[in-house]
Design an enzyme around this catalytic site. Structure first.
Site: not given
Ligand SMILES: CNc1nc2cc3c(=O)[nH]c(N)nc3c(CCc3ccccc3)c2[nH]1
Length: 377
Positions: A93, A272
């Protein structure tokens, strides 16, 4: 843009089964991606991820890895694959979501985000360019664009301004990647992220802008942030109607086992969530017959296998009573057993979904299974 996705079978609905090809191997979709935030999927060995959970891709985090161990160590190691000895695909991310949800006192401007480390309180700055530079040094096969994830609920005007900034930040990410090729010799694909909160008109604009960017795959962000499940499904359905069907679609942060199956039915290929690992550490086990709270008194003398329909060795080597004891006694082994079980269950969930998509009976299968998944045992 290089084609990394091949659809094996599309159903009569929006669900599809396919394969994503990266330089670190193939990913069968639909796929669930275990979260390994700080270069480790908590309490689980890489060998267990490979052999017992059969994970095909894991997630890392720009924000966390930048703060610790830092990019000097990461680069000296030759990237995250080498550092943690995980030779299959990795997705990272971009750090935006973590800065907004983890760091204290962050300040967001057009330039980027200033924040205080949640580890030692030191001050840092992350921008689209810096996020890309960090993800280059981590060496993930799939990189997420630096975006702003709106909170829920979010005022229309705020959601519009935030979405427009995310679109300007995407261009900066793409320009930087054009100028700065991968450093470890393997391809790295940038996925842009659709925002727009819960507003259909904003989501339509964002999905069109993201599609226009013509990247190797696309993600749907701004969901699983506290909105009602029905809202999450409605937005996902509207956005998958617009995102190109020949590219993988990643729904970020989703979700419970029933959210996973519903999302697959709405045309999602990649998901995820920290639930399987976080809930495991609290003794919450997901199974095909519903959710078990292993601390419950009712399991005290239940010496039956942990999960008769499980796929991991822990499901048959240990009893419910034994696992309950480990949790009550606060033995580390308890968290390890529960984490392996939940992750293996999530991978089995998507493996079965893929099988039924290929067999052509996904929707009837889903509708019989979802009520059972939700029940409490
Ligand atoms: C739990 N809910 C949740 N909603 C999210 C929305 C977003 C969003 O709108 N933008 C971005 N960039 N990331 C998000 C993430 C983190 C996902 C993640 C976590 C760990 C490793 C790799 C990826 C989210 N996680």
């Amino acid at each position: 843009m290089k084609k990394i996705f091949n659809i094996d079978k599309a159903t009569e609905g929006k669900a599809r089964a396919g394969v994503i090809t990266t330089d670190h191997g193939e990913i069968q979709t639909p796929i669930f991606m275990p979260v390994g935030t700080v270069a480790s999927v908590k309490t689980v060995h890489q060998r267990e991820l490979r052999e017992d959970i059969k994970a095909q891709i894991i997630l890392g985090n720009t924000y966390h890895l930048y703060l610790r161990p830092g990019m000097e160590v990461m680069e000296a190691a030759g990237g995250l694959h080498q550092f943690m000895n995980w030779q299959k695909p990795i997705l990272t991310d971009s750090g935006g979501f973590q800065v907004f949800s983890l760091a204290d006192s962050r300040k967001i401007t057009e330039e980027g985000a200033k924040f205080k480390s949640h580890i030692d309180g030191s001050y840092h700055f992350i921008s689209p360019e810096i996020s890309m530079e960090i993800q280059r040094k981590i060496g993930a096969d799939i990189l997420m664009a630096f975006d702003e994830c709106t909170p829920y609920p979010c005022e229309y005007h705020q959601a519009k301004k935030s979405m427009e900034m995310t679109h300007r930040w995407l261009k900066r990410c793409m320009d930087w990647c054009e100028e700065n090729p991968p450093i470890y010799g393997h391809q790295q694909y940038l996925f842009p992220i659709v925002q727009g909160s819960t507003y259909s008109d904003l989501r339509k604009i964002s999905a069109e802008v993201i599609s226009e960017a013509d990247c190797a795959g696309n993600a749907i962000g701004g969901l699983s942030v506290g909105e009602p499940e029905e809202e999450m499904y409605r937005i996902t359905d509207e956005v998958t109607d617009i995102l190109p069907k020949e590219k993988p679609r990643y729904l970020m942060g989703v979700g419970t086992p029933w959210n996973i199956l519903e999302s697959i039915g709405l045309g999602i290929d990649m998901m995820d969530c920290v639930m399987p690992t976080r809930n495991a550490r609290n003794g919450m086990l997901f199974t095909w017959d519903g959710v078990i709270n292993i601390r419950n008194e009712k399991w005290k003398k239940d010496f039956s296998p942990l999960d008769e329909s499980g796929t991991a060795f822990v499901d048959f080597e240990y009893s419910k009573a034994y696992l309950r004891h480990l949790f009550v006694a606060k033995e580390y082994l308890g968290k390890q057993i529960a984490s392996i079980h939940n992750l293996a269950f999530y991978l089995d969930l998507v493996t079965q979904a893929r099988k039924h998509i290929l067999a052509g009976d996904f929707y009837e299968w889903k509708n019989t299974v979802v009520p059972r998944l939700r029940q409490r045992r």
